[in-house]
Scaffold this motif. Structure first.
Motif, mmCIF file in Angstrom:
data_model
loop_
_atom_site.group_PDB
_atom_site.id
_atom_site.type_symbol
_atom_site.label_atom_id
_atom_site.label_comp_id
_atom_site.label_asym_id
_atom_site.label_seq_id
_atom_site.Cartn_x
_atom_site.Cartn_y
_atom_site.Cartn_z
ATOM 1 N N VAL A 1 -6.066 8.354 4.859
ATOM 2 C CA VAL A 1 -5.122 8.476 5.976
ATOM 3 C C VAL A 1 -5.475 9.681 6.845
ATOM 4 O O VAL A 1 -5.603 10.800 6.362
ATOM 5 C CB VAL A 1 -3.675 8.595 5.463
ATOM 6 N N VAL B 1 0.835 -1.206 0.000
ATOM 7 C CA VAL B 1 0.000 0.000 0.000
ATOM 8 C C VAL B 1 0.871 1.257 0.000
ATOM 9 O O VAL B 1 0.582 2.229 -0.684
ATOM 10 C CB VAL B 1 -0.962 -0.009 1.209
ATOM 11 N N HIS B 2 1.950 1.245 0.762
ATOM 12 C CA HIS B 2 2.892 2.377 0.796
ATOM 13 C C HIS B 2 4.250 1.830 1.212
ATOM 14 O O HIS B 2 4.356 0.683 1.646
ATOM 15 C CB HIS B 2 2.429 3.468 1.775
ATOM 16 N N PHE C 1 -5.943 5.352 9.731
ATOM 17 C CA PHE C 1 -6.622 5.441 8.439
ATOM 18 C C PHE C 1 -8.015 4.838 8.529
ATOM 19 O O PHE C 1 -8.353 4.142 9.497
ATOM 20 C CB PHE C 1 -5.808 4.737 7.348
ATOM 21 N N MET D 1 -7.218 2.035 -1.391
ATOM 22 C CA MET D 1 -6.465 2.804 -0.397
ATOM 23 C C MET D 1 -5.509 3.782 -1.062
ATOM 24 O O MET D 1 -5.395 4.941 -0.656
ATOM 25 C CB MET D 1 -5.712 1.868 0.548
ATOM 26 N N GLN D 2 -4.811 3.321 -2.103
ATOM 27 C CA GLN D 2 -3.846 4.199 -2.774
ATOM 28 C C GLN D 2 -4.539 5.344 -3.503
ATOM 29 O O GLN D 2 -4.068 6.492 -3.447
ATOM 30 C CB GLN D 2 -2.998 3.386 -3.745
ATOM 31 N N TRP E 1 -5.702 7.890 -0.919
ATOM 32 C CA TRP E 1 -4.761 7.968 0.202
ATOM 33 C C TRP E 1 -4.913 9.242 1.023
ATOM 34 O O TRP E 1 -4.921 9.206 2.255
ATOM 35 C CB TRP E 1 -3.344 7.838 -0.335
#
Length: 297
Positions: free
Chosen positions: A165, A134-135, A273, A157-158, A161
């Motif tokens: 978050v 994801v990161h 998040f 999620m990306q 983001w």
């Protein structure tokens, strides 16, 4: 007393009445001896609302979930090198990555990475299981990292983001004594042809970056800072600390004079998040390395 379900080699219980953790475990694990229950706590096999808890007298509240990892699953986790699992559910795996470990593969295919470690872990239960990053964290940065268990969760999620978050907190050990107790650094960051980021106080077409910091403790040699990212640009904290005049310890790329830790003094301490399935805000933390605390006393 509690509702129970089995998932991912973990017994999950929902607390129905307030009580301390050890007595609660002794009741729901009535077939186990007191010593074995205490050992499960000591080994970090118990989480409350996704956070590992080892305190015997931890106060449980109604509605909290207590998850107990099986001994077999705990042994599987213990085989991981440079990685410890902070939380796992059907959508995500949250880890604490050690400094010195790459997040993902480099040109050297057989090099040990966090991605490879966690992939091996999920495939122990099913060879078809996959994970999706994801990161990332820099190789010499330790702390909280998230993997998704499906490409859809990763992409959701990306792609969202900035909205997903809610908190990105780092702990930075920096050179010298930071004078101000707190502050904010704002600038535009651009990347050179040599992959080094540069900061400009005026808009130069780069990416706008905002970093908030608060001094936790310091001496004449080092300062320990709590750093909150308002934006998440490449090397943002490292560049902004150099701009502050207090480079991250060990970060010679951005002005550090030495490397006493044999790593850079940067740790991803907390990440909060919106959970992709429940829509609730979840927060995961990784303890600040003891060497950071000792150096800045």
């Amino acid at each position: 007393m509690s509702r129970k379900q089995e998932s991912l080699n973990t017994a999950v219980n929902t607390v129905d009445e307030p009580m301390e953790l050890l007595p609660y475990l002794l009741k729901i694990m009535s077939k186990s001896s007191r010593n074995s229950v205490k050992s499960i706590l000591t080994r970090g096999q118990v989480t409350v609302n996704g956070q590992m808890v080892k305190q015997h007298n931890y106060s449980l509240q109604t509605g909290q979930t207590v998850a107990i990892l099986s001994n077999q699953a705990a042994q599987s986790k213990s085989k991981l090198i440079g990685v410890s699992i902070l939380h796992e559910d059907e959508d995500l795996i949250v880890i604490n990555k050690n400094a010195g470990l790459l997040s993902v593969a480099s040109k050297r295919e057989n090099e040990l990475t966090a991605y490879r470690q966690v992939t091996d872990y999920v495939r122990r239960s099913n060879s078809k299981n996959r994970i999706f990053i994801v990161h990332r964290l820099d190789k010499d940065t330790s702390g909280v990292m998230v993997f998704a268990k499906s490409e859809k969760v990763q992409q959701d999620m990306q792609n969202g983001w900035t909205e997903v978050v809610k908190e990105r907190m780092y702990t930075a050990l920096v050179e010298g004594e930071v004078k101000k107790s707190s502050g904010t650094i704002k600038s535009w960051l651009t990347e050179s042809s040599t992959f080094k980021m540069y900061s400009s106080p005026v808009d130069n077409g780069g990416q706008y970056a905002v970093t908030h910091y608060k001094k936790i403790q310091s001496n004449k040699d080092c300062s320990l800072l709590e750093v909150h990212l308002e934006t998440g640009r490449k090397n943002q904290i490292r560049v902004h600390m150099e701009e502050l005049g207090n480079s991250v310890v060990g970060d010679k790329k951005y002005g550090a004079t030495g490397n006493p830790l044999r790593r850079i003094g940067l740790h991803a301490t907390a990440l909060a998040f919106v959970h992709p399935r429940t829509g609730e805000i979840v927060r995961y933390t990784a303890d600040v390395p003891q060497i950071f605390l000792a150096r800045s006393k």
